[in-house]
Scaffold this active site. Structure first.
Site, PDB file in Angstrom:
ATOM      1  N   GLY A   9       0.811  -1.213   0.000  1.00  0.00           N
ATOM      2  CA  GLY A   9       0.000   0.000   0.000  1.00  0.00           C
ATOM      3  C   GLY A   9       0.839   1.255   0.000  1.00  0.00           C
ATOM      4  O   GLY A   9       0.582   2.205  -0.748  1.00  0.00           O
ATOM      5  N   GLU A  10       1.876   1.265   0.829  1.00  0.00           N
ATOM      6  CA  GLU A  10       2.782   2.413   0.879  1.00  0.00           C
ATOM      7  C   GLU A  10       3.594   2.536  -0.416  1.00  0.00           C
ATOM      8  O   GLU A  10       3.894   3.647  -0.872  1.00  0.00           O
ATOM      9  CB  GLU A  10       3.719   2.285   2.075  1.00  0.00           C
ATOM     10  CG  GLU A  10       3.037   2.451   3.426  1.00  0.00           C
ATOM     11  CD  GLU A  10       2.267   1.228   3.871  1.00  0.00           C
ATOM     12  OE1 GLU A  10       1.477   1.339   4.808  1.00  0.00           O
ATOM     13  OE2 GLU A  10       2.461   0.143   3.261  1.00  0.00           O
ATOM     14  N   TYR A  11       3.930   1.406  -1.001  1.00  0.00           N
ATOM     15  CA  TYR A  11       4.615   1.416  -2.297  1.00  0.00           C
ATOM     16  C   TYR A  11       3.779   2.149  -3.337  1.00  0.00           C
ATOM     17  O   TYR A  11       4.304   2.958  -4.113  1.00  0.00           O
ATOM     18  CB  TYR A  11       4.876  -0.030  -2.748  1.00  0.00           C
ATOM     19  CG  TYR A  11       5.153  -0.184  -4.224  1.00  0.00           C
ATOM     20  CD1 TYR A  11       6.419   0.070  -4.747  1.00  0.00           C
ATOM     21  CD2 TYR A  11       4.145  -0.585  -5.101  1.00  0.00           C
ATOM     22  CE1 TYR A  11       6.671  -0.066  -6.101  1.00  0.00           C
ATOM     23  CE2 TYR A  11       4.390  -0.724  -6.451  1.00  0.00           C
ATOM     24  CZ  TYR A  11       5.649  -0.462  -6.947  1.00  0.00           C
ATOM     25  OH  TYR A  11       5.882  -0.597  -8.298  1.00  0.00           O
ATOM     26  N   GLN A  47       1.709   4.457  -2.833  1.00  0.00           N
ATOM     27  CA  GLN A  47       1.748   5.891  -2.542  1.00  0.00           C
ATOM     28  C   GLN A  47       3.066   6.523  -2.994  1.00  0.00           C
ATOM     29  O   GLN A  47       3.092   7.674  -3.413  1.00  0.00           O
ATOM     30  CB  GLN A  47       1.535   6.114  -1.045  1.00  0.00           C
ATOM     31  CG  GLN A  47       0.126   5.817  -0.599  1.00  0.00           C
ATOM     32  CD  GLN A  47      -0.062   5.981   0.897  1.00  0.00           C
ATOM     33  OE1 GLN A  47       0.613   5.332   1.684  1.00  0.00           O
ATOM     34  NE2 GLN A  47      -0.967   6.850   1.296  1.00  0.00           N
ATOM     35  N   GLY A  48       4.140   5.777  -2.898  1.00  0.00           N
ATOM     36  CA  GLY A  48       5.439   6.312  -3.280  1.00  0.00           C
ATOM     37  C   GLY A  48       5.733   6.218  -4.761  1.00  0.00           C
ATOM     38  O   GLY A  48       6.596   6.936  -5.277  1.00  0.00           O
TER      39      GLY A  48
END
EC number: 2.4.99.12
Length: 416
Positions: A59-61, A63-64
């Site tokens: 999920g954070e990937y 976003q990045g």
């Protein structure tokens, strides 16, 4: 407190090595980290300039990714290093070409941090959302490496805002700048004297905005859907699937159904297939002898297709709202269609807002699912108006990536 943190970090590292002997996921976690430093050393030379982005998981990937992709275009002479904390992120993306090096982040012990930074020697470090590791941040600050936290969310119950949270409050000061998603996070940081903060929003809105313009055509979906109404349920859990399968079995409308379960174990897929009373086929069973137009239901038992599949939907259902946690509602919403979810969506900011606006519909039971699908099938204008709410919402929220890039550009351009 800092001494205690380091003792815990060292102890955790030792305990995980023992537990990994009996746990396959922890084994990936431990084994993968042993490979990180050799992998970096093989790919990054001392003279290379390096952009480092760290994500906890998938999920954070996501976003990045918009930031990483833009930085690669703007600074092609830099090597890019992408690290993950969790196997659920790394194992999915380890063979992708999105960065020059993809590996696990070594655990946050002083010795690991020193070894990692000596080999990786990043010119800039970018952490995503909740990734705040004291030893890494202190060491990066000592090395005068600009360090950013992006798409961050802060909540009042976090340690930073507790009377005993001085150690972690001090850790935040090692960031060059923090980009938060909302006003509440901004106010919380200001309340503890941290002012190097900007409200930029969530980069995921930029990510999903790009999905509409990418190549979304899938031959099997063209053959399956034809010109019929299509209901697509993504990332479903058994609790979701029971309601959806009941609807499929009793539905008398000419609707094509796509079901993409979160769990793809073969025995679970077979249970789903056996419970459906209409012509059904799984994606992995497709071959040239199968005429998909003859089937009413297709089960997606592979990863990597769901985002494109959503482009064929008149209505989407996103799973997890009856189970452990809601999945990504933005991926279907960006296509301008109504999205249905279960009742448990508290804490998922975009879902909360879209439920209030009316673009996402939360249901509590099978009767409500039936009512909403039937309504959207029979009332095209209502379906289009509901979908437009989602389109407008995402357009209004886009732009975080460019705000962040402006700050990163000022740092990286000074290093050239």
């Amino acid at each position: 407190m800092y001494i205690l943190y380091n003792l815990i970090a060292i102890s955790t590292s030792a305990i995980l090595k023992v537990l990994a002997l009996a746990n396959s996921k922890l084994s990936l976690f431990v084994k993968g980290r042993r490979e990180s430093l050799p992998k970096i050393k093989q790919s990054i030379a001392k003279e290379d300039k390096v952009i480092w982005i760290h994500a906890a998981s998938l999920g954070e990937y996501e976003q990045g990714l918009p930031v990483l992709e833009k930085l690669k275009l703007l600074y092609p002479h830099y090597k890019t290093l992408l690290t993950f904390f969790s196997p659920s992120g790394y194992e999915v993306k380890k063979n992708s070409k999105v960065a020059d090096v993809i590996c696990y982040l070594p655990l946050d012990t002083k010795s690991n941090v020193s070894a990692f930074l000596d080999i990786a020697h990043p010119d800039i470090a970018i952490f995503i959302k909740y990734e705040i590791w004291p030893n890494y941040l202190v060491a990066l600050n000592k090395r005068n490496t600009p360090t950013f936290l992006i798409s961050a969310i802060f909540k009042k119950n976090q340690i930073f805002f507790k009377s005993y949270g001085g150690f972690m409050r001090k850790t935040l000061n090692n960031f060059t700048h923090i980009f938060v998603q909302n006003k509440k996070s901004h106010s919380l940081l200001n309340s503890i004297g941290f002012n190097k903060v900007t409200i930029a929003g969530d980069t995921r809105f930029d990510r999903v905005s790009e999905i509409v313009d990418q190549h979304n055509e899938l031959n099997f979906m063209e053959n399956f859907k034809q010109n019929q109404f299509c209901f697509i349920a993504g990332s479903t859990w058994p609790e979701d699937e029971r309601l959806i399968i009941d609807y499929i079995n009793q539905c008398n409308y000419p609707i094509k159904f796509v079901l993409a379960p979160h769990a793809m174990k073969s025995n679970h897929i077979q249970e789903i297939i056996q419970s459906i009373e209409k012509p059904v086929v799984s994606y992995t069973d497709l071959n040239e002898n199968i005429n998909l137009a003859d089937y009413e239901v297709i089960i997606i038992d592979t990863i990597g297709l769901l985002t494109k599949i959503y482009s064929y939907a008149e209505i989407a259902y996103v799973g997890g709202g009856f189970a452990t946690g809601l999945h990504n509602t933005l991926e279907p919403a960006v296509f301008g269609i109504p999205v249905i979810i279960g009742p448990k969506f508290e804490g998922f900011a975009e879902a909360e807002e879209l439920v209030q606006l009316g673009g996402v519909i939360s249901i509590n039971c099978s009767e409500e699912l039936q009512h909403n699908i039937d309504t959207f099938f029979s009332q095209q204008q209502k379906r289009q108006q509901t979908g437009q709410i989602n389109t407008n919402f995402i357009k209004e929220k886009a732009g975080a990536t460019q705000q962040i890039l402006n700050a990163l550009n000022s740092v990286l351009s000074s290093k050239n």
